[in-house]
Enzyme design. Sequence first.
Site, short mmCIF file in Angstrom:
data_model
loop_
_atom_site.label_atom_id
_atom_site.label_comp_id
_atom_site.label_asym_id
_atom_site.label_seq_id
_atom_site.Cartn_x
_atom_site.Cartn_y
_atom_site.Cartn_z
N LYS A 1 -1.28 4.25 -5.98
CA LYS A 1 -1.02 3.25 -4.93
C LYS A 1 -0.72 4.00 -3.65
O LYS A 1 -0.31 5.16 -3.67
CB LYS A 1 0.17 2.37 -5.31
CG LYS A 1 0.10 0.97 -4.71
CD LYS A 1 -0.92 0.09 -5.38
CE LYS A 1 -0.90 -1.31 -4.77
NZ LYS A 1 -1.78 -2.25 -5.51
N ASP B 1 -4.80 -4.21 -0.34
CA ASP B 1 -3.57 -4.83 -0.84
C ASP B 1 -3.05 -5.65 0.34
O ASP B 1 -3.80 -6.00 1.25
CB ASP B 1 -2.58 -3.76 -1.32
CG ASP B 1 -1.45 -4.34 -2.17
OD1 ASP B 1 -0.39 -4.66 -1.61
OD2 ASP B 1 -1.63 -4.49 -3.39
#
Length: 450
Positions: free
Chosen positions: A125, A165
Amino acid sequence: MPYVKEVLDYLRRTSPAQNEFYQAAEEVLESLKPLIRQYPKYAKYKIIERIVEPERQILFRVNWLDDKGEIQVNKGYRIEFNSALGPYKGGLRFHPSVNAGVIKFLGFEQIFKNSLTGLQIGGAKGGSDFDPKGKSDNEIMKFCQAFISELYRHIGATTDVPAGDIGVGAREIGYMFGMYKKLSNRYEGVFTGKSLKWGGSLARTEATGYGVVYFAKYMLEDRGKSLEGKKCVVSGSGNVALHTIEKLYHLGALPVTCSDSGGMIYDENGVDLELLKEIKEVKRERLSEYIKYKPNAKYTPVERYPIGCNGVYTIECFAAFPCATQNELNLNDAKNLLANGCLCLTEGANMPSTNEAVNLFVESKICYGPGKAANAGGVATSQLEMAQNASMTSWSFEDVDAKLSKIMKNIYVNASQTAAEFGEPANLVLGANIAGFRKVADAMIEQGLV
Protein backbone atom coordinates in the site's frame (compact mmCIF):
# COMPACT_ATOMS: atom_id res chain seq x y z
CA MET A 1 -1.52 -16.96 24.10
CA PRO A 2 1.78 -15.33 25.22
CA TYR A 3 3.24 -15.78 21.72
CA VAL A 4 0.71 -13.44 20.08
CA LYS A 5 0.94 -10.93 22.94
CA GLU A 6 4.73 -10.86 22.63
CA VAL A 7 4.48 -10.01 18.93
CA LEU A 8 1.92 -7.25 19.56
CA ASP A 9 4.09 -5.81 22.36
CA TYR A 10 7.06 -5.89 19.99
CA LEU A 11 5.11 -3.92 17.37
CA ARG A 12 4.10 -1.24 19.87
CA ARG A 13 7.71 -0.90 20.98
CA THR A 14 9.33 -0.82 17.54
CA SER A 15 6.60 0.96 15.54
CA PRO A 16 5.42 3.65 17.98
CA ALA A 17 2.22 5.69 17.51
CA GLN A 18 0.81 3.51 14.72
CA ASN A 19 -2.58 2.75 16.26
CA GLU A 20 -4.35 1.68 13.07
CA PHE A 21 -1.57 -0.82 12.38
CA TYR A 22 -1.77 -2.25 15.92
CA GLN A 23 -5.54 -2.62 15.50
CA ALA A 24 -5.23 -4.48 12.20
CA ALA A 25 -2.46 -6.72 13.52
CA GLU A 26 -4.34 -7.57 16.72
CA GLU A 27 -7.51 -8.47 14.81
CA VAL A 28 -5.60 -10.87 12.55
CA LEU A 29 -3.26 -12.38 15.13
CA GLU A 30 -6.01 -13.08 17.67
CA SER A 31 -7.88 -15.01 14.96
CA LEU A 32 -4.80 -17.13 14.25
CA LYS A 33 -4.53 -18.65 17.74
CA PRO A 34 -6.35 -21.92 16.89
CA LEU A 35 -4.24 -22.34 13.75
CA ILE A 36 -0.98 -21.81 15.64
CA ARG A 37 -2.04 -24.27 18.37
CA GLN A 38 -2.85 -26.94 15.80
CA TYR A 39 0.13 -26.33 13.49
CA PRO A 40 3.29 -25.48 15.46
CA LYS A 41 5.32 -25.13 12.25
CA TYR A 42 4.18 -21.50 11.96
CA ALA A 43 5.78 -20.69 15.30
CA LYS A 44 8.86 -22.76 14.48
CA TYR A 45 9.51 -20.77 11.30
CA LYS A 46 8.69 -17.45 13.03
CA ILE A 47 6.04 -16.67 10.42
CA ILE A 48 4.12 -14.30 12.73
CA GLU A 49 7.23 -12.29 13.54
CA ARG A 50 8.18 -12.13 9.85
CA ILE A 51 4.77 -11.36 8.38
CA VAL A 52 4.11 -8.32 10.59
CA GLU A 53 7.31 -6.67 9.33
CA PRO A 54 7.22 -5.21 5.82
CA GLU A 55 9.81 -6.50 3.40
CA ARG A 56 10.49 -2.90 2.40
CA GLN A 57 9.31 0.52 3.60
CA ILE A 58 9.83 3.47 1.28
CA LEU A 59 9.41 7.00 2.67
CA PHE A 60 10.19 10.01 0.51
CA ARG A 61 9.72 13.76 0.15
CA VAL A 62 7.46 15.12 -2.59
CA ASN A 63 8.23 18.68 -3.75
CA TRP A 64 5.85 20.38 -6.19
CA LEU A 65 4.81 23.85 -7.39
CA ASP A 66 1.27 25.10 -6.87
CA ASP A 67 -0.55 27.48 -9.22
CA LYS A 68 0.87 30.49 -7.37
CA GLY A 69 4.39 29.31 -8.06
CA GLU A 70 4.94 28.42 -4.40
CA ILE A 71 6.80 25.28 -3.34
CA GLN A 72 4.72 22.70 -1.50
CA VAL A 73 6.09 19.70 0.38
CA ASN A 74 4.33 16.42 1.18
CA LYS A 75 5.32 12.99 2.45
CA GLY A 76 5.15 9.96 0.18
CA TYR A 77 4.93 6.32 1.26
CA ARG A 78 5.08 2.86 -0.27
CA ILE A 79 5.01 -0.11 2.10
CA GLU A 80 5.89 -3.30 0.22
CA PHE A 81 4.71 -5.78 2.82
CA ASN A 82 4.88 -9.29 1.37
CA SER A 83 5.73 -10.81 -2.01
CA ALA A 84 5.43 -14.53 -1.23
CA LEU A 85 2.50 -14.98 -3.61
CA GLY A 86 3.46 -12.56 -6.38
CA PRO A 87 4.42 -8.96 -7.14
CA TYR A 88 3.39 -6.38 -4.58
CA LYS A 89 -0.15 -5.12 -5.25
CA GLY A 90 -2.21 -2.44 -3.55
CA GLY A 91 -3.53 1.06 -3.94
CA LEU A 92 -2.20 4.57 -3.45
CA ARG A 93 -4.17 6.88 -1.14
CA PHE A 94 -3.96 10.69 -1.32
CA HIS A 95 -5.60 12.13 1.79
CA PRO A 96 -4.51 14.40 4.67
CA SER A 97 -5.09 11.55 7.16
CA VAL A 98 -2.34 9.44 5.56
CA ASN A 99 0.61 8.61 7.82
CA ALA A 100 2.92 5.64 8.34
CA GLY A 101 0.46 3.83 10.62
CA VAL A 102 -2.42 4.14 8.17
CA ILE A 103 -0.34 2.89 5.24
CA LYS A 104 1.04 0.00 7.29
CA PHE A 105 -2.43 -1.11 8.39
CA LEU A 106 -3.66 -0.97 4.80
CA GLY A 107 -0.63 -2.87 3.51
CA PHE A 108 -0.93 -5.52 6.21
CA GLU A 109 -4.61 -6.08 5.42
CA GLN A 110 -3.74 -6.23 1.71
CA ILE A 111 -1.55 -9.30 2.21
CA PHE A 112 -4.49 -11.42 3.32
CA LYS A 113 -7.05 -9.81 1.03
CA ASN A 114 -4.88 -10.56 -1.99
CA SER A 115 -4.23 -14.08 -0.77
CA LEU A 116 -7.98 -14.73 -0.49
CA THR A 117 -8.53 -13.87 -4.15
CA GLY A 118 -6.58 -16.98 -5.14
CA LEU A 119 -4.53 -14.87 -7.57
CA GLN A 120 -0.74 -14.44 -7.73
CA ILE A 121 -0.37 -11.06 -6.01
CA GLY A 122 1.49 -9.94 -2.91
CA GLY A 123 0.48 -7.16 -0.52
CA ALA A 124 1.46 -3.47 -0.51
CA LYS A 125 0.00 0.00 0.00
CA GLY A 126 1.15 3.57 -0.49
CA GLY A 127 0.12 7.16 -0.71
CA SER A 128 0.66 10.67 0.55
CA ASP A 129 -0.80 13.25 2.93
CA PHE A 130 -1.53 15.39 -0.15
CA ASP A 131 -5.17 16.56 -0.26
CA PRO A 132 -6.65 16.67 -3.80
CA LYS A 133 -9.72 18.60 -2.60
CA GLY A 134 -9.64 22.22 -3.69
CA LYS A 135 -6.66 21.67 -5.97
CA SER A 136 -6.72 22.58 -9.66
CA ASP A 137 -6.21 19.95 -12.34
CA ASN A 138 -2.78 21.42 -13.02
CA GLU A 139 -1.79 21.18 -9.33
CA ILE A 140 -2.92 17.55 -9.17
CA MET A 141 -0.87 16.78 -12.28
CA LYS A 142 2.20 18.51 -10.81
CA PHE A 143 1.87 16.58 -7.56
CA CYS A 144 1.33 13.21 -9.29
CA GLN A 145 4.38 13.77 -11.50
CA ALA A 146 6.53 14.72 -8.51
CA PHE A 147 5.25 11.74 -6.51
CA ILE A 148 6.01 9.20 -9.22
CA SER A 149 9.40 10.80 -9.95
CA GLU A 150 10.44 9.38 -6.58
CA LEU A 151 8.45 6.14 -6.61
CA TYR A 152 9.07 4.98 -10.20
CA ARG A 153 12.38 3.25 -9.42
CA HIS A 154 10.65 0.92 -6.96
CA ILE A 155 7.72 -0.30 -9.11
CA GLY A 156 7.27 -2.42 -12.24
CA ALA A 157 4.94 -4.90 -13.90
CA THR A 158 6.51 -7.89 -12.10
CA THR A 159 7.77 -6.01 -9.03
CA ASP A 160 5.09 -3.73 -7.59
CA VAL A 161 1.86 -2.68 -9.32
CA PRO A 162 0.03 0.21 -7.59
CA ALA A 163 -3.63 1.06 -8.12
CA GLY A 164 -6.03 3.75 -6.93
CA ASP A 165 -7.60 4.30 -3.52
CA ILE A 166 -9.13 7.29 -1.75
CA GLY A 167 -8.15 10.44 -3.65
CA VAL A 168 -6.64 8.50 -6.54
CA GLY A 169 -8.83 7.80 -9.56
CA ALA A 170 -8.33 7.44 -13.30
CA ARG A 171 -7.10 11.04 -13.63
CA GLU A 172 -4.36 10.60 -11.04
CA ILE A 173 -3.41 7.15 -12.39
CA GLY A 174 -3.06 8.73 -15.85
CA TYR A 175 -0.71 11.45 -14.67
CA MET A 176 1.42 8.98 -12.73
CA PHE A 177 1.56 6.46 -15.55
CA GLY A 178 2.58 9.17 -18.02
CA MET A 179 5.53 10.22 -15.85
CA TYR A 180 6.48 6.59 -15.16
CA LYS A 181 6.54 5.89 -18.90
CA LYS A 182 8.71 8.95 -19.52
CA LEU A 183 11.22 8.12 -16.78
CA SER A 184 11.43 4.36 -17.33
CA ASN A 185 11.12 4.36 -21.12
CA ARG A 186 8.74 1.40 -20.80
CA TYR A 187 5.07 1.00 -21.69
CA GLU A 188 3.90 -1.73 -19.34
CA GLY A 189 1.08 -2.59 -16.96
CA VAL A 190 2.71 -1.01 -13.95
CA PHE A 191 -0.55 0.59 -12.76
CA THR A 192 -4.10 -0.74 -12.65
CA GLY A 193 -7.22 1.37 -12.75
CA LYS A 194 -6.03 2.85 -16.04
CA SER A 195 -8.25 4.50 -18.64
CA LEU A 196 -9.98 2.13 -21.05
CA LYS A 197 -8.26 4.03 -23.87
CA TRP A 198 -4.81 2.75 -22.90
CA GLY A 199 -4.93 -0.57 -21.08
CA GLY A 200 -7.64 -0.35 -18.45
CA SER A 201 -10.14 -3.11 -17.81
CA LEU A 202 -13.88 -2.92 -18.21
CA ALA A 203 -15.65 -3.39 -14.83
CA ARG A 204 -12.55 -2.33 -12.84
CA THR A 205 -14.24 0.90 -11.69
CA GLU A 206 -17.29 -1.02 -10.51
CA ALA A 207 -15.44 -4.03 -9.12
CA THR A 208 -15.03 -3.22 -5.41
CA GLY A 209 -18.61 -2.08 -4.92
CA TYR A 210 -20.07 -4.86 -7.03
CA GLY A 211 -17.91 -7.42 -5.23
CA VAL A 212 -19.12 -6.23 -1.82
CA VAL A 213 -22.73 -6.86 -2.84
CA TYR A 214 -21.89 -10.21 -4.41
CA PHE A 215 -20.29 -11.25 -1.11
CA ALA A 216 -23.41 -10.21 0.82
CA LYS A 217 -25.54 -12.14 -1.69
CA TYR A 218 -23.59 -15.35 -1.13
CA MET A 219 -23.65 -14.98 2.66
CA LEU A 220 -27.41 -14.49 2.65
CA GLU A 221 -28.08 -17.30 0.18
CA ASP A 222 -26.37 -19.71 2.57
CA ARG A 223 -29.05 -18.79 5.11
CA GLY A 224 -31.94 -18.89 2.70
CA LYS A 225 -32.28 -15.10 2.48
CA SER A 226 -31.80 -12.44 -0.19
CA LEU A 227 -31.41 -8.68 -0.66
CA GLU A 228 -34.43 -8.35 -2.93
CA GLY A 229 -36.87 -5.76 -1.63
CA LYS A 230 -34.72 -5.08 1.44
CA LYS A 231 -33.87 -1.66 2.86
CA CYS A 232 -30.09 -1.07 2.99
CA VAL A 233 -27.86 1.67 4.39
CA VAL A 234 -24.59 2.64 2.72
CA SER A 235 -21.93 4.99 4.07
CA GLY A 236 -19.64 7.01 1.84
CA SER A 237 -20.18 8.50 -1.61
CA GLY A 238 -16.93 7.63 -3.34
CA ASN A 239 -16.32 4.95 -5.95
CA VAL A 240 -16.99 1.98 -3.66
CA ALA A 241 -20.20 3.42 -2.22
CA LEU A 242 -21.54 4.48 -5.62
CA HIS A 243 -21.12 1.04 -7.15
CA THR A 244 -22.35 -0.73 -4.03
CA ILE A 245 -25.55 1.31 -4.41
CA GLU A 246 -25.68 0.49 -8.11
CA LYS A 247 -25.34 -3.27 -7.59
CA LEU A 248 -27.90 -3.19 -4.76
CA TYR A 249 -30.40 -1.76 -7.22
CA HIS A 250 -29.45 -4.49 -9.72
CA LEU A 251 -30.41 -7.11 -7.12
CA GLY A 252 -33.69 -5.43 -6.24
CA ALA A 253 -32.64 -3.89 -2.93
CA LEU A 254 -33.42 -0.34 -1.76
CA PRO A 255 -30.34 1.67 -0.66
CA VAL A 256 -31.56 4.69 1.30
CA THR A 257 -28.42 6.43 2.59
CA CYS A 258 -25.03 7.77 1.56
CA SER A 259 -22.60 10.12 3.25
CA ASP A 260 -19.44 12.21 2.98
CA SER A 261 -17.20 13.95 5.50
CA GLY A 262 -19.78 16.73 5.91
CA GLY A 263 -22.90 14.68 6.59
CA MET A 264 -25.41 12.11 5.33
CA ILE A 265 -28.43 11.80 3.06
CA TYR A 266 -31.46 9.71 3.97
CA ASP A 267 -33.80 9.24 1.02
CA GLU A 268 -36.58 6.85 2.01
CA ASN A 269 -37.57 6.37 -1.65
CA GLY A 270 -34.07 5.19 -2.50
CA VAL A 271 -30.91 7.16 -3.26
CA ASP A 272 -31.01 8.76 -6.73
CA LEU A 273 -27.86 7.16 -8.12
CA GLU A 274 -27.58 9.29 -11.25
CA LEU A 275 -27.94 12.49 -9.23
CA LEU A 276 -25.37 11.24 -6.73
CA LYS A 277 -22.90 10.46 -9.52
CA GLU A 278 -23.46 13.91 -11.04
CA ILE A 279 -22.78 15.62 -7.71
CA LYS A 280 -19.76 13.53 -6.73
CA GLU A 281 -18.08 12.45 -9.96
CA VAL A 282 -18.89 15.30 -12.34
CA LYS A 283 -19.40 18.44 -10.25
CA ARG A 284 -17.25 17.20 -7.32
CA GLU A 285 -19.53 18.98 -4.86
CA ARG A 286 -20.56 18.31 -1.28
CA LEU A 287 -23.39 15.89 -0.58
CA SER A 288 -25.50 18.70 0.88
CA GLU A 289 -26.26 19.68 -2.75
CA TYR A 290 -28.44 16.57 -3.07
CA ILE A 291 -31.46 18.09 -1.30
CA LYS A 292 -31.54 21.01 -3.74
CA TYR A 293 -32.70 18.50 -6.33
CA LYS A 294 -34.48 16.10 -3.97
CA PRO A 295 -36.21 18.26 -1.34
CA ASN A 296 -38.05 15.27 0.15
CA ALA A 297 -34.73 13.69 1.15
CA LYS A 298 -33.17 14.55 4.50
CA TYR A 299 -29.63 15.88 4.91
CA THR A 300 -28.02 15.66 8.35
CA PRO A 301 -24.65 17.38 8.90
CA VAL A 302 -22.05 15.55 10.98
CA GLU A 303 -22.41 18.00 13.87
CA ARG A 304 -26.04 16.91 14.26
CA TYR A 305 -25.29 13.19 14.47
CA PRO A 306 -26.17 11.61 17.84
CA ILE A 307 -23.22 11.94 20.22
CA GLY A 308 -20.77 9.07 19.75
CA CYS A 309 -22.60 7.68 16.72
CA ASN A 310 -22.50 7.75 12.94
CA GLY A 311 -25.90 8.94 11.70
CA VAL A 312 -25.97 6.39 8.86
CA TYR A 313 -26.19 3.53 11.34
CA THR A 314 -29.19 4.97 13.22
CA ILE A 315 -31.47 4.16 10.25
CA GLU A 316 -33.52 0.96 10.35
CA CYS A 317 -32.29 -1.52 7.75
CA PHE A 318 -31.95 -5.15 6.76
CA ALA A 319 -28.35 -4.76 5.59
CA ALA A 320 -25.54 -2.23 6.07
CA PHE A 321 -22.56 -1.48 3.86
CA PRO A 322 -19.85 0.72 5.44
CA CYS A 323 -17.95 2.07 2.42
CA ALA A 324 -16.31 5.27 3.69
CA THR A 325 -13.14 4.86 5.77
CA GLN A 326 -11.46 3.08 8.67
CA ASN A 327 -13.10 3.05 12.12
CA GLU A 328 -16.26 4.81 10.96
CA LEU A 329 -18.44 2.25 12.78
CA ASN A 330 -17.97 1.91 16.54
CA LEU A 331 -19.57 -0.19 19.27
CA ASN A 332 -22.50 2.25 19.67
CA ASP A 333 -23.16 2.05 15.94
CA ALA A 334 -23.07 -1.74 16.04
CA LYS A 335 -25.60 -1.76 18.88
CA ASN A 336 -27.85 0.64 16.96
CA LEU A 337 -27.74 -1.52 13.85
CA LEU A 338 -28.61 -4.72 15.71
CA ALA A 339 -31.40 -2.99 17.65
CA ASN A 340 -32.84 -1.70 14.37
CA GLY A 341 -33.05 -5.12 12.74
CA CYS A 342 -29.81 -5.31 10.72
CA LEU A 343 -29.12 -8.93 9.79
CA CYS A 344 -26.24 -8.43 7.36
CA LEU A 345 -23.20 -6.15 7.45
CA THR A 346 -20.67 -6.23 4.63
CA GLU A 347 -17.60 -4.00 4.64
CA GLY A 348 -16.72 -2.04 1.53
CA ALA A 349 -14.08 0.10 3.25
CA ASN A 350 -10.87 -1.20 4.81
CA MET A 351 -11.32 -1.86 8.54
CA PRO A 352 -14.40 0.39 8.86
CA SER A 353 -15.50 -1.28 12.11
CA THR A 354 -13.64 -0.99 15.40
CA ASN A 355 -12.56 -4.25 17.01
CA GLU A 356 -15.31 -3.86 19.65
CA ALA A 357 -17.94 -3.54 16.91
CA VAL A 358 -16.51 -6.55 15.06
CA ASN A 359 -16.66 -8.67 18.22
CA LEU A 360 -20.32 -7.78 18.70
CA PHE A 361 -21.19 -8.66 15.11
CA VAL A 362 -19.42 -12.02 15.45
CA GLU A 363 -21.15 -12.75 18.77
CA SER A 364 -24.56 -11.87 17.32
CA LYS A 365 -24.00 -14.35 14.45
CA ILE A 366 -25.48 -12.03 11.83
CA CYS A 367 -24.09 -12.27 8.30
CA TYR A 368 -20.87 -10.32 8.78
CA GLY A 369 -18.46 -9.93 5.87
CA PRO A 370 -15.09 -8.50 6.98
CA GLY A 371 -13.43 -6.05 4.59
CA LYS A 372 -10.41 -8.16 3.69
CA ALA A 373 -12.81 -10.74 2.22
CA ALA A 374 -15.81 -8.68 1.16
CA ASN A 375 -14.02 -5.82 -0.60
CA ALA A 376 -11.39 -7.91 -2.36
CA GLY A 377 -13.19 -7.55 -5.69
CA GLY A 378 -11.28 -4.41 -6.57
CA VAL A 379 -7.82 -5.89 -6.27
CA ALA A 380 -9.02 -9.12 -7.88
CA THR A 381 -10.14 -7.19 -10.96
CA SER A 382 -6.87 -5.27 -10.88
CA GLN A 383 -5.10 -8.59 -11.31
CA LEU A 384 -7.45 -9.37 -14.20
CA GLU A 385 -6.35 -6.05 -15.72
CA MET A 386 -2.73 -7.13 -15.30
CA ALA A 387 -3.52 -10.40 -17.10
CA GLN A 388 -5.14 -8.53 -19.98
CA ASN A 389 -2.14 -6.18 -20.23
CA ALA A 390 0.31 -9.08 -20.21
CA SER A 391 -1.53 -10.82 -23.06
CA MET A 392 -2.34 -7.55 -24.88
CA THR A 393 -6.04 -8.39 -24.95
CA SER A 394 -9.25 -6.80 -23.68
CA TRP A 395 -12.16 -8.72 -22.19
CA SER A 396 -15.82 -7.70 -22.28
CA PHE A 397 -17.58 -6.17 -19.27
CA GLU A 398 -19.70 -9.29 -18.96
CA ASP A 399 -16.63 -11.56 -18.93
CA VAL A 400 -14.88 -9.54 -16.22
CA ASP A 401 -18.06 -9.24 -14.14
CA ALA A 402 -18.63 -12.99 -14.36
CA LYS A 403 -15.04 -13.64 -13.25
CA LEU A 404 -15.51 -11.15 -10.38
CA SER A 405 -18.70 -12.87 -9.21
CA LYS A 406 -16.94 -16.26 -9.27
CA ILE A 407 -13.94 -14.92 -7.34
CA MET A 408 -16.20 -13.41 -4.66
CA LYS A 409 -18.07 -16.70 -4.30
CA ASN A 410 -14.78 -18.58 -3.97
CA ILE A 411 -13.60 -16.13 -1.29
CA TYR A 412 -16.83 -16.62 0.65
CA VAL A 413 -16.70 -20.42 0.36
CA ASN A 414 -13.03 -20.52 1.38
CA ALA A 415 -13.60 -18.31 4.43
CA SER A 416 -16.76 -20.17 5.40
CA GLN A 417 -15.21 -23.63 5.08
CA THR A 418 -12.12 -22.54 7.02
CA ALA A 419 -14.28 -21.12 9.80
CA ALA A 420 -16.15 -24.44 9.99
CA GLU A 421 -12.84 -26.35 10.01
CA PHE A 422 -11.88 -24.53 13.20
CA GLY A 423 -15.25 -24.96 14.88
CA GLU A 424 -16.84 -21.55 14.29
CA PRO A 425 -18.87 -21.86 11.06
CA ALA A 426 -20.50 -18.41 11.33
CA ASN A 427 -17.26 -16.55 12.08
CA LEU A 428 -15.97 -15.25 8.74
CA VAL A 429 -13.43 -13.03 10.52
CA LEU A 430 -11.66 -16.13 11.79
CA GLY A 431 -12.21 -17.96 8.51
CA ALA A 432 -10.91 -15.16 6.29
CA ASN A 433 -7.90 -14.44 8.46
CA ILE A 434 -6.80 -18.06 8.74
CA ALA A 435 -7.42 -18.84 5.07
CA GLY A 436 -5.56 -15.75 3.90
CA PHE A 437 -2.68 -16.22 6.34
CA ARG A 438 -2.21 -19.95 5.78
CA LYS A 439 -1.61 -19.62 2.04
CA VAL A 440 0.96 -16.85 2.49
CA ALA A 441 2.65 -18.59 5.43
CA ASP A 442 3.02 -21.88 3.57
CA ALA A 443 4.55 -20.04 0.61
CA MET A 444 7.00 -18.29 2.93
CA ILE A 445 8.09 -21.60 4.45
CA GLU A 446 8.55 -23.22 1.03
CA GLN A 447 10.59 -20.25 -0.28
CA GLY A 448 13.07 -20.41 2.60
CA LEU A 449 14.44 -17.73 4.90
CA VAL A 450 14.45 -14.72 2.57
